[in-house]
Structure formats: structure tokens, C-alpha cells
Design a protein around this motif. Structure first.
Motif, PDB file in Angstrom:
ATOM      1  N   GLU A 138       0.830  -1.208   0.000  1.00 40.47           N
ATOM      2  CA  GLU A 138       0.000   0.000   0.000  1.00 40.47           C
ATOM      3  C   GLU A 138       0.863   1.256   0.000  1.00 40.47           C
ATOM      4  OE1 GLU A 138      -3.420   2.339  -0.083  1.00 40.47           O
ATOM      5  OE2 GLU A 138      -3.115   0.197  -0.495  1.00 40.47           O
ATOM      6  N   SER A 139       1.945   1.247   0.786  1.00 38.31           N
ATOM      7  CA  SER A 139       2.824   2.408   0.838  1.00 38.31           C
ATOM      8  C   SER A 139       3.509   2.653  -0.499  1.00 38.31           C
ATOM      9  CB  SER A 139       3.885   2.210   1.933  1.00 38.31           C
ATOM     10  OG  SER A 139       4.822   3.266   1.916  1.00 38.31           O
ATOM     11  N   LEU A 140       3.936   1.583  -1.153  1.00 38.28           N
ATOM     12  CA  LEU A 140       4.686   1.723  -2.396  1.00 38.28           C
ATOM     13  C   LEU A 140       3.801   2.074  -3.576  1.00 38.28           C
ATOM     14  CD1 LEU A 140       7.089  -1.364  -2.138  1.00 38.28           C
ATOM     15  CD2 LEU A 140       7.471   0.975  -1.340  1.00 38.28           C
ATOM     16  N   PHE A 141       2.614   1.418  -3.646  1.00 37.91           N
ATOM     17  CA  PHE A 141       1.772   1.539  -4.838  1.00 37.91           C
ATOM     18  C   PHE A 141       0.484   2.308  -4.571  1.00 37.91           C
ATOM     19  CE2 PHE A 141       4.106  -2.551  -5.139  1.00 37.91           C
ATOM     20  CZ  PHE A 141       5.010  -2.157  -6.112  1.00 37.91           C
ATOM     21  N   GLY A 142      -0.259   1.908  -3.531  1.00 40.03           N
ATOM     22  CA  GLY A 142      -1.507   2.597  -3.229  1.00 40.03           C
ATOM     23  C   GLY A 142      -1.281   4.064  -2.922  1.00 40.03           C
ATOM     24  N   ASN A 143      -0.263   4.363  -2.122  1.00 43.32           N
ATOM     25  CA  ASN A 143       0.059   5.751  -1.771  1.00 43.32           C
ATOM     26  C   ASN A 143       1.120   6.359  -2.684  1.00 43.32           C
ATOM     27  OD1 ASN A 143      -1.720   5.522   0.382  1.00 43.32           O
ATOM     28  ND2 ASN A 143      -0.118   4.919   1.821  1.00 43.32           N
ATOM     29  N   GLU A 144       1.532   5.602  -3.690  1.00 43.91           N
ATOM     30  CA  GLU A 144       2.528   6.051  -4.673  1.00 43.91           C
ATOM     31  C   GLU A 144       3.809   6.548  -4.022  1.00 43.91           C
ATOM     32  OE1 GLU A 144       0.476   8.892  -7.175  1.00 43.91           O
ATOM     33  OE2 GLU A 144      -0.243   7.269  -8.466  1.00 43.91           O
ATOM     34  N   GLY A 145       4.220   5.841  -2.945  1.00 38.77           N
ATOM     35  CA  GLY A 145       5.418   6.262  -2.222  1.00 38.77           C
ATOM     36  C   GLY A 145       6.681   6.201  -3.055  1.00 38.77           C
ATOM     37  N   LEU A 146       6.739   5.271  -4.017  1.00 40.08           N
ATOM     38  CA  LEU A 146       7.923   5.176  -4.875  1.00 40.08           C
ATOM     39  C   LEU A 146       8.012   6.369  -5.823  1.00 40.08           C
ATOM     40  CD1 LEU A 146       7.697   1.387  -5.798  1.00 40.08           C
ATOM     41  CD2 LEU A 146       9.399   2.441  -4.298  1.00 40.08           C
ATOM     42  N   LEU A 147       6.875   6.799  -6.340  1.00 40.39           N
ATOM     43  CA  LEU A 147       6.854   7.907  -7.289  1.00 40.39           C
ATOM     44  C   LEU A 147       6.972   9.258  -6.602  1.00 40.39           C
ATOM     45  CD1 LEU A 147       4.039   6.595  -9.663  1.00 40.39           C
ATOM     46  CD2 LEU A 147       6.440   6.942 -10.288  1.00 40.39           C
ATOM     47  N   ARG A 148       6.397   9.368  -5.406  1.00 39.12           N
ATOM     48  CA  ARG A 148       6.361  10.657  -4.714  1.00 39.12           C
ATOM     49  C   ARG A 148       7.640  10.953  -3.930  1.00 39.12           C
ATOM     50  NH1 ARG A 148       3.665  11.264  -0.817  1.00 39.12           N
ATOM     51  NH2 ARG A 148       3.012   9.148  -0.263  1.00 39.12           N
ATOM     52  N   GLY A 149       8.544   9.971  -3.851  1.00 37.32           N
ATOM     53  CA  GLY A 149       9.784  10.224  -3.132  1.00 37.32           C
ATOM     54  C   GLY A 149       9.697  10.006  -1.641  1.00 37.32           C
ATOM     55  N   ALA A 150       8.670   9.248  -1.212  1.00 36.76           N
ATOM     56  CA  ALA A 150       8.599   8.920   0.221  1.00 36.76           C
ATOM     57  C   ALA A 150       9.762   8.018   0.622  1.00 36.76           C
ATOM     58  CB  ALA A 150       7.265   8.235   0.531  1.00 36.76           C
ATOM     59  N   TRP A 151      10.289   7.279  -0.374  1.00 40.19           N
ATOM     60  CA  TRP A 151      11.377   6.335  -0.115  1.00 40.19           C
ATOM     61  C   TRP A 151      12.530   6.595  -1.079  1.00 40.19           C
ATOM     62  CZ3 TRP A 151      10.167   4.174   4.234  1.00 40.19           C
ATOM     63  CH2 TRP A 151       8.812   3.927   4.537  1.00 40.19           C
TER      64      TRP A 151
ATOM     65  N   LEU B 147       6.847  -7.119  -9.877  1.00 44.08           N
ATOM     66  CA  LEU B 147       7.715  -6.556 -10.916  1.00 44.08           C
ATOM     67  C   LEU B 147       6.953  -6.028 -12.124  1.00 44.08           C
ATOM     68  CD1 LEU B 147      10.700  -9.026 -10.690  1.00 44.08           C
ATOM     69  CD2 LEU B 147      10.772  -6.562 -10.288  1.00 44.08           C
ATOM     70  N   ALA B 148       5.943  -6.760 -12.583  1.00 46.86           N
ATOM     71  CA  ALA B 148       5.194  -6.277 -13.745  1.00 46.86           C
ATOM     72  C   ALA B 148       4.520  -4.944 -13.440  1.00 46.86           C
ATOM     73  CB  ALA B 148       4.150  -7.313 -14.168  1.00 46.86           C
ATOM     74  N   LEU B 149       4.051  -4.790 -12.210  1.00 44.19           N
ATOM     75  CA  LEU B 149       3.393  -3.539 -11.815  1.00 44.19           C
ATOM     76  C   LEU B 149       4.380  -2.377 -11.781  1.00 44.19           C
ATOM     77  CD1 LEU B 149       0.897  -2.039 -10.832  1.00 44.19           C
ATOM     78  CD2 LEU B 149       1.409  -2.826  -8.508  1.00 44.19           C
ATOM     79  N   ILE B 150       5.583  -2.607 -11.218  1.00 50.46           N
ATOM     80  CA  ILE B 150       6.516  -1.481 -11.159  1.00 50.46           C
ATOM     81  C   ILE B 150       7.068  -1.157 -12.544  1.00 50.46           C
ATOM     82  CG2 ILE B 150       7.114  -1.881  -8.746  1.00 50.46           C
ATOM     83  CD1 ILE B 150       9.793  -2.960  -9.619  1.00 50.46           C
ATOM     84  N   ASP B 151       7.104  -2.150 -13.432  1.00 50.67           N
ATOM     85  CA  ASP B 151       7.502  -1.857 -14.809  1.00 50.67           C
ATOM     86  C   ASP B 151       6.448  -1.003 -15.487  1.00 50.67           C
ATOM     87  OD1 ASP B 151       9.069  -2.274 -17.312  1.00 50.67           O
ATOM     88  OD2 ASP B 151       7.278  -3.393 -17.913  1.00 50.67           O
TER      89      ASP B 151
END
Length: 413
Positions: A50-63, A73-77
Motif C-alpha cells: 500500500e505504501s509503495l503503490f496505493g500511496n505512490e510512495g515510490l513515485l512521490r519520493g517517500a522512499w 515486478l510487472a506492476l513497477i515496470d
């Protein structure tokens, strides 16, 4: 402290991961002197997803860096939510890259020319058992008298069930086996696929459609129901356990044998609180009559978040974590290093005399489908398995309904 001064890592909740990352960062900072303050958060599977994808933490720079399951993997691609590491790996590869790793740990994260992460923690599924129980002369004699067969690591699922019932002794705090049946969209899915594949079945038909109403799938679900509903064979908390919790129960001496990730066998030889150190054995996963053993390889990679403000430093940290010394550190903390150098290391094998089996397990391992909609398919499988173990509805009806749901799910893609 501002975001620019912090280096944030999202960790799959597991004590060895948490301690290893802390020590790896400390060693990295001693060398690199970035001045950044490490911040970590350890999350169970659903909160991490949820943090990585639902809250878009990877895209928003939370991490800056995150643990990524190969299931995702298919989702992050598709979402382009992590940094393509191919240019970094070419310009400044990790020590011994790529020959220092078995090819099966490098291919899942490669999409065309892009590389979405680097292997961090491995360990295919296998049978993990108590050698002190299965190799005890008195137990062997009693089993032989009772069943007219030798007591050994089970080769078929029928033998597995019989041995689980033989060692089920709740009054001693010992249970025959355990399954990680917690409904998180992962554990029951892995169990179902292993049951299916070890009976000669396949998830997809020749036209590429998902099928659950095949004879092998029906047999798989029927067996899984019979195990989970057998109070004289399984740990009473199976339906509350994920793979980590069942692994900890094995280390606590509560379980005679289980099918789980190799890492939990290794963990049982390393963590201080283990009651089964020096008594752990591993073997191939049992199979159905006339079929063959199959393992499953799902591993954790480290990826750099697309929104990270520290991409260059993040790559240097990943490169550092992949070194021989840091991979070995992870292993001695209780994780499973991915380098061949770790698997062959004398100290590692003295501490955990199981690593010589990893190449063999990888040779017979299969991987999860790489599908963008796999999380939705996994939810359907999870629901199907839970209906099988929680109800008495005919398995054929449950499987047919799930198959229809999967068709509708994929039609919407």
C-alpha cells in the motif's frame, strides 16, 4: 530534519532484514560519509504494498530504496515507479556482477534492456524438517511398526500427511506441520501453485487462459482442505500465520516439518531464540503420485524509488549491499544472501550447514507469472483457497466460480 537530509528505506518486516540494513548502512556511511540520516520502516506485506503503490510512495519520493517482491515486478515496470539500473550496472557494476549470481536471480527483474532492481534475499521453497525427530531410532522403529514403511523425509503428499499425523503431539507442544494460511494474497497462493505443479498441473491452458477446474487443481484444493481441516496434523494457528510466523514457530520447536522458504530453515540455525539449532534438515518438496517435485522461487530485490532525491547515493548503497562482505553479513544476520560466494563460504556453512543445497533447489524452481494484473489474480486464488479450507462447499463449485472470476478480471485489462 528535512527530506534532503534523510535516506529512507522501506523494509519487508523481518528482524534479519531490519538488523542487516542498519549494519550495511553503517558500514556504507563509514566509507562514503554522505552525512545522510538513515530512516527505515519495517512493514508487513499489505502495508508495504500500500505504501509503495496505493500511496505512490515510490513515485512521490517517500522512499529512496525499497524491498520489492518479485510478485510486483510487472506492476513497477508498468508504473515506471523505480529507477532503471541498467546504466548504473554497466558503468559501475557490483563486485563480481553478474557471474557471481545464479542466472535465476537476475532474470525476473529484467524487462527488455531495463533492470528494475538487484537481488537481495533469496531462498526457494523446500521441505524443512526436524532431523532429530525423523532420524531418531526409536521414532523410526515406532513408525515402521505402525505403517510398515521407513521413516524418512516424505517424497509424496500422502506420506507428508501420514508423517504429520505421526508427529502431532499437542500435549508436548509439538504439531505435525503448519501451513501459512493467513489471507494476505501471497502465502495461500504460493501453497496452491506448489500443490498444483507438484501434481503435474498448470495454471494456464494452451490458449493462455487461467484454469482452476482441472483435475490437478481440484486434487490440489482437496488435499489442502484435508490438511488444514485436520486438527490431528496441523498447528492450530495456521490460519493466523504468514510464512514468517510459521517459520518462527518452527524455530521455537513447535513444528515437526513444513513446506516453507529456505530462509526459515537457515534462520532456525542462526537466531538466538531457536530451539532447533543443529537439528534442521531440508529436502525437496513432496509431490503427487506420478508427478515430480517442484520448488518456487520468489525473492526480494532492492530497487531505487523513481521519486528519490538521492538516486546516485542510493545506487552506491545498493552496490555496497551486493558486495561479498555485505551479502555474507545479511546471511549471518539470518537472511539469505544471493551470491554464490556466500553459498560456498566456509563460515556460513559452519553456521548454517544447508547452503550446499541452494543451487540444487534453484535448478528445480519455477517462478510466478509476470502479469500486471497478477495481484488481482492472486486475490482470486487467495479467496478460492480460503473458501476451500473454511467451508464444506464442493471443491468443483469453488474452483469453477474462481475460474469465472479470473476470466472477468483479465477481460477488464
Amino acid at each position: 530534519m528535512s527530506r534532503q537530509e534523510r535516506f529512507r528505506v522501506a523494509i519487508r518486516k523481518f528482524a534479519p532484514f531490519e538488523s542487516a540494513i542498519q549494519k550495511q548502512w553503517a558500514a556504507f556511511e563509514t566509507l562514503e560519509k554522505t552525512g545522510l540520516q538513515l530512516e527505515t520502516e519495517a512493514l508487513d506485506l499489505h502495508p508495504l504494498s500500500e505504501s509503495l503503490f496505493g500511496n505512490e510512495g515510490l513515485l512521490r519520493g517517500a522512499w529512496d530504496v525499497s524491498f520489492i517482491s518479485t510478485d510486483w515486478l510487472a506492476l513497477i515496470d508498468q508504473t515506471r515507479s523505480v529507477v532503471d539500473l541498467a546504466p548504473f550496472l554497466q558503468a559501475d557494476p557490483p563486485e563480481g556482477y553478474p557471474s557471481g549470481w545464479t542466472p535465476s536471480l537476475l532474470r525476473m527483474q529484467q524487462f527488455g534492456s531495463s533492470v528494475l532492481g538487484v537481488p537481495y534475499h533469496d531462498g526457494p521453497e523446500c521441505l524443512i524438517y526436524r532431523r532429530d525427530l525423523l532420524e531418531d531410532p526409536q521414532e523410526q522403529a515406532a513408525y515402521l511398526r505402525r505403517f510398515g514403511a521407513p521413516l524418512q523425509a516424505p517424497r509424496t503428499w500422502d506420506e507428508f500427511h501420514r508423517i504429520a499425523r505421526f508427529f502431532h503431539r499437542p500435549e508436548q507442544g509439538l504439531y505435525g506441520t503448519a501451513f501459512a494460511a493467513y489471507p494476505d494474497g501471497h502465502n495461500t497462493v504460493y501453497d496452491f501453485l506448489l500443490q498444483l505443479w507438484t501434481r503435474g498441473g498448470e495454471l494456464f491452458d494452451p490458449a493462455g487462459r487461467i484454469r482452476f477446474a482441472t483435475p490437478q487443481a481440484i486434487e490440489a484444493l482437496t488435499f489442502y482442505r484435508s490438511m488444514l481441516q485436520d486438527s490431528a496434523a496441523v498447528h492450530p494457528r495456521c490460519r493466523e500465520m504468514d510464512s514468517v510466523q510459521s517459520g518462527l514457530a518452527f524455530a521455537a520447536g513447535e513444528i515437526a516439518m513444513m513446506v516453507n522458504w529456505f530462509g526459515f530453515g537457515a534462520m532456525s540455525e542462526t537466531i538466538a531464540e531457536s530451539r532447533v539449532k543443529g537439528r534442521v534438515g531440508i529436502a525437496e518438496i513432496p509431490h503427487g503420485e506420478g508427478a515430480s517435485s517442484v520448488s518456487l522461487s520468489v525473492y526480494w530485490i532492492l530497487s531505487i524509488a523513481a521519486g528519490s532525491p538521492h538516486i546516485e547515493i542510493a545506487y552506491r548503497f545498493l552496490r555496497h549491499c551486493l558486495s561479498e562482505r555485505m551479502d555474507k553479513l545479511l546471511t549471518l544476520e539470518g537472511g539469505i544472501g544471493c551470491r554464490r560466494s556466500t553459498w560456498n563460504d566456509a563460515e556460513v556453512n559452519r553456521s548454517v550447514p544447508l547452503y550446499g543445497e541452494l543451487e540444487k533447489l534453484h535448478a528445480g524452481a519455477r517462478e510466478m507469472p509476470r502479469m500486471v494484473k497478477w495481484p488481482q489474480v492472486a486475490e482470486i486464488i487467495d479467496r478460492m483457497v480460503l473458501e476451500a479450507i473454511h467451508t464444506s462447499e464442493p471443491i468443483e463449485q469453488i474452483a469453477g466460480r474462481a475460474e469465472s472470476s479470473t476470466g472477468l478480471c483479465l477481460e477488464k485489462s
